[in-house]
Motif scaffolding. Sequence first.
Motif, PDB file in Angstrom:
ATOM      1  N   TYR A 149     -24.422  30.805  49.252  1.00  0.00           N
ATOM      2  CA  TYR A 149     -25.657  29.984  49.478  1.00  0.00           C
ATOM      3  C   TYR A 149     -25.765  29.822  50.870  1.00  0.00           C
ATOM      4  CZ  TYR A 149     -28.107  25.825  48.485  1.00  0.00           C
ATOM      5  OH  TYR A 149     -29.179  24.570  48.287  1.00  0.00           O
ATOM      6  N   ASN A 161     -29.235  31.106  52.759  1.00  0.00           N
ATOM      7  CA  ASN A 161     -29.895  30.074  53.581  1.00  0.00           C
ATOM      8  C   ASN A 161     -30.008  30.452  55.188  1.00  0.00           C
ATOM      9  OD1 ASN A 161     -30.886  28.818  51.256  1.00  0.00           O
ATOM     10  ND2 ASN A 161     -29.121  27.429  51.413  1.00  0.00           N
ATOM     11  N   TRP A 203     -27.732  29.788  57.304  1.00  0.00           N
ATOM     12  CA  TRP A 203     -26.704  28.880  58.128  1.00  0.00           C
ATOM     13  C   TRP A 203     -25.750  29.435  58.632  1.00  0.00           C
ATOM     14  CZ3 TRP A 203     -27.045  24.718  53.354  1.00  0.00           C
ATOM     15  CH2 TRP A 203     -28.298  24.360  52.937  1.00  0.00           C
TER      16      TRP A 203
END
Length: 380
Positions: free
Chosen positions: A85, A89, A91
């Motif tokens: 995830y 994204n 990050w």
Amino acid sequence: MPTPQQTRPAGPLPTLDADHSDPAYRAWLKEAVRKVQADANRSADTHLLRFPLPAHWEVDLYLKDESTHPTGSLKHRLARSLFLYALCNGWIRPSAPVVEASSGSTAVSEAYFASLIGVPFIAVMPRTTSPEKCRLIEFHGGRCHFVDDPRTVYAESAALAQETGGHYMDQFTYAERATDWRGNNNIAESIYQQLRLERYPEPAWIVATAGTGGTSATLGRYVHYMQYDTRICVADPDFSCFYEGWTRHDPAATSEHASRIEGIGRPRMEPSFVPGAVDRMMKVPDAASVAAVRTLERALGRKAGGSTGTGLWSALRIVADMLAEGRKGSVVTLLCDPGDRYLDKYYSDTWLAGQGLDIGPYTAALDGFLATGRWPAGGA
């Protein structure tokens, strides 16, 4: 709660151009995602163990053995989902640390995935975390950062991420959204696939315990999505606020003390806990959790962590209810992690005495129930 953007410095890191279309970054990202997905592809499914109950009871009890994951716990699934995830994204970046607030098992699993993709990892956790978990985090290349007050792990994690230019993974916010609850071999889909040849393939109840709340959210959503009649029960230990928050419909519920059952129980209602995915909550005394894991060892020859005992106690109470009501069916709970991480706690009579925990009445209640099929009047 800090957002991922708030946990980063304002300017670009020297290891990565600020433009995420940078070819070097995109090549790194593609390889990192491949490595995390390859881990899942290499991993076999976890076992579904039968807990021995008399056949004539017409109720079957199973434990989903999550201790067989590469990092030895249920949190391996969560860590894999969180890394995918966060990577997708944008990050997580090359050389920048991943920081996590964790009481242990999630940090072990996240340290493993951080090492897999070649980024540093820092676990922010209570000083009371078991030494074996700390050893495992460091074995996988992670670093342990301790706090004396468990309630400060969130702010300390965000501050460390800001200070180091890293990413605060924040499992307590993102657990429920990082997991694909519709299927894709999540824990719920796996349970139903493994039960399909059993005499009661659709369980009456699945019992989970809550740390982030992500597992109970996945189970509840999957059951609703697949239109099953299964109910979800969450077992909550002493010094946790989930039970009170759920029963009182109070999202602001808190607890002043840290949970003694590592990996579950929280001092606040975490964002990943989804009350609407849960059909029943059960408060379990810590002494009952310990009595249950010791009963499990006698029944299956397997040591497990305290969170397994919390769920097992609740599952056996549900089995007792079904017997009393003359209902047939199956019940599933989780074997969350191995007991060798807690030999100095839940398997130590010295630790129990120091905590003021008397497991005798709870052990007697379990022994009596397993021998007679009747739960003691009033319950232990």
